[in-house]
Design an enzyme around this catalytic site. Structure first.
Site, short mmCIF file in Angstrom:
data_model
loop_
_atom_site.label_atom_id
_atom_site.label_comp_id
_atom_site.label_asym_id
_atom_site.label_seq_id
_atom_site.Cartn_x
_atom_site.Cartn_y
_atom_site.Cartn_z
N LYS A 151 0.82 -1.22 0.00
CA LYS A 151 0.00 0.00 0.00
C LYS A 151 0.85 1.26 0.00
CE LYS A 151 -1.19 -3.50 1.76
NZ LYS A 151 -0.15 -4.29 2.36
N ARG A 152 2.02 1.16 0.58
CA ARG A 152 2.90 2.32 0.63
C ARG A 152 3.22 2.87 -0.76
NH1 ARG A 152 6.53 -0.91 2.42
NH2 ARG A 152 8.02 0.09 1.11
#
Length: 490
Positions: A255-256
């Site tokens: 997700k980063r």
RNA sequence: GCCGGUAUCGUCUAGGGGUUAGGACACAUGGUUCUCAACCAUGGAACCGGGGUUCGAAUCCCCGUACCGGUACCA
């Protein structure tokens, strides 16, 4: 020289959405099946009840369908090997486990999770690896009945044979493992749920899978699977392990890194065709210089040989470029269909102003598309054309509306514009340039100011096309508004 | 730590015992032009390091390094 049509599968775990890595694995499987006239099976590996959810299944199916990766067997379409949800095949795994038990390939393990964890921690403190010590392999009959009487939970472990094992990977070549490094892994948990290793092998056997194409991260699981195939007396499928997709920092995509789910990319305005094309080229190459390839071309060119060895970084700039290429080429009616939801979300479609129909929208989109990388770009690009009045951008005012005598020039232009009959591009251009000449100013002065008047901005498609599309009435109205603005400002 | 994998421009890659190491994205410059794009042209930019094998290694072999993955009663 393949004798039988291959059967491949994509086996996602519904513990998360369909991310781009999974999507590419699915794509490779799908392409392989298509290329060789084989069967693409979709199987849901939902044996982790804690983390699996029905919503995720829906999302995954949706993602695959969006990309155009249809499955020959699997959820919602069924097939001869149904069910395709592992959670509905539990009995089968239990039977398989006891089969291994009776054949002497497996044994009950009563070790507690605590003990296992402690041993592992102790070993780690010593800087050593810990493999299951087979404490339960040679339990006495008395001890066993004692444990059973006490109702101790029991798991089933696979008895790993000594020696070495290996397989010929279609991407990496021969890979060999010493089984000394493989512990007696659990195949059936104490709650009677199978672990991944058991279910995947049982299903691949039952579903007659011939080629396992999956992520690189499964390489170290593969010897366990090979051992299981062996113990079941089954033929092992061919394996092809494809490298992973990494983020810009070369770390596994998470997700980063921003968007990782295919649904997210759809939402951001990427076309499925572009996504597929881009994904196909991540870690695979047709062997020549082709970049833009249709599904059919991909199918015709796909081969496991073309898969490269190293991991690939997901390069959003290239995806954007490719998406732009697809936007540029998409038939206009399809483009309209694709763009409308985005315009709708922005409150721009259906339009509030009159005189706008499908044909007009098509002309607009053709004008805008070379400037769009994503479908979402159309919202901003199209706004001035779909609203009643435009806001003047402060920067545009400063740059192009401070010319002295501008009001006079614009007023004169209005008159000249009346002579543009029909009000099409060439006539509008003649009118604007003619007007500039008459006033003794450079055409650019007029062009830039008019651009601000009709779009509110410093940039837009070619002005004459813009005016022609807007039509005389809306053009004049916007020029009047500019005049008003100029008057109130001075 | 141990096991396994991988290594060509910033990125995706082609190639593979003798090549000016090719293409694409991105970047830069120029062309076009009413702006912004698009488009066209041009340019800079790479074989991880060290040893071998060989007439010749980026290519084959070994070692090292880096990175990635695995090391669960997750998948």
């Amino acid at each position: 020289m393949r004798r039988v049509a291959p059967r491949v599968r994509f086996a996602p775990s519904p513990t998360g959405y369909l991310h781009v890595g999974g999507a590419r694995t699915a794509l490779f499987n799908w392409l392989y099946a298509r290329r060789h006239g084989g069967t693409f099976v979709l199987r849901i590996e939902d044996t982790d009840v804690e983390r699996s959810s029905a919503d995720m299944v829906t999302g995954i199916l949706e993602g695959l369908r969006w990309l155009g990766l249809d499955w020959n067997e699997g959820p919602e379409v069924g097939g001869p090997h149904a069910p395709y949800f592992q959670s509905e095949r539990l009995d089968r795994y239990r039977t398989a486990a006891s089969q291994l038990l009776t054949a002497g390939h497996a044994y009950y393990c009563y070790c507690s999770a605590d003990r296992l964890r402690e041993e592992r921690e102790k070993a780690e403190a010593r800087g050593e690896a810990w493999r299951y010590d087979r404490a339960c392999l040679s339990l006495s009959a008395e001890k066993v009945s004692e444990l059973e009487a006490a109702g101790a939970p029991r798991a089933i472990r696979f008895k790993v044979r000594t020696g070495s094992t290996g397989f010929d990977d279609q991407v990496k070549g021969r890979i060999e493992f010493d089984t000394a490094h493989i512990e007696d892994f659990v195949i059936l948990r104490s709650d009677l749920y199978p672990t991944y290793h058991l279910s995947v092998v049982v299903d691949d056997i039952d579903m007659a899978i011939t080629d396992v194409i999956r992520g690189d991260d499964h390489i170290s699981n593969t010897p366990k699977h090979v051992l299981l195939f062996e113990a079941f007396g089954a033929t092992t499928p061919r394996f092809a392990h494809v490298p992973l997709i990494l983020g810009a920092d070369k770390k596994r995509l998470s997700k980063r890194h921003g968007a990782t789910s295919v649904t997210e990319y759809r939402r951001q305005g990427y076309l499925a065709e572009a996504m597929v094309n881009f994904l196909a080229l991540l870690g695979w190459s047709p062997g020549d210089d082709r970049e833009l390839m249709s599904m059919n071309e991909l199918v015709e060119s796909f081969s496991l040989d073309g898969i490269s060895g190293g991991n690939a970084v997901f390069n959003t700039e290239k995806l954007d470029w490719m998406n732009g290429q697809y936007i540029a080429r998409l038939p206009v009616d399809q483009l309209a269909k694709a763009v409308e939801p985005f315009l709708g979300e922005a409150g721009l479609w259906p339009p509030l102003v009159s005189g706008i129909d499908q044909a007009w929208l098509h002309r607009l989109l053709d004008l805008l598309r070379p400037r769009a990388k994503r479908l979402t770009d159309f919202v901003d690009l199209a706004r001035p054309f779909l609203v009643d009045t435009v806001e003047f951008d402060p920067e545009a005012i400063e740059k192009h509306l401070s010319t002295s005598g501008l009001a006079g020039h614009i007023a004169a232009l209005k008159g000249t514009l009346d002579t543009a009959i029909p009000f099409d591009e060439p006539h509008v251009e003649t009118a604007v340039r003619g007007s500039a000449a008459e006033r003794g100013i450079k055409p650019g002065v007029l062009i830039h100011a008019v651009r601000v008047a009709v779009t509110g901005r410093t940039t837009s498609p070619g002005l004459f096309e813009v005016l022609a599309l807007l039509g005389k009435a809306r053009t004049i109205a916007r020029l009047d508004r500019l005049l008003l603005f100029l008057a109130t400002r001075s």
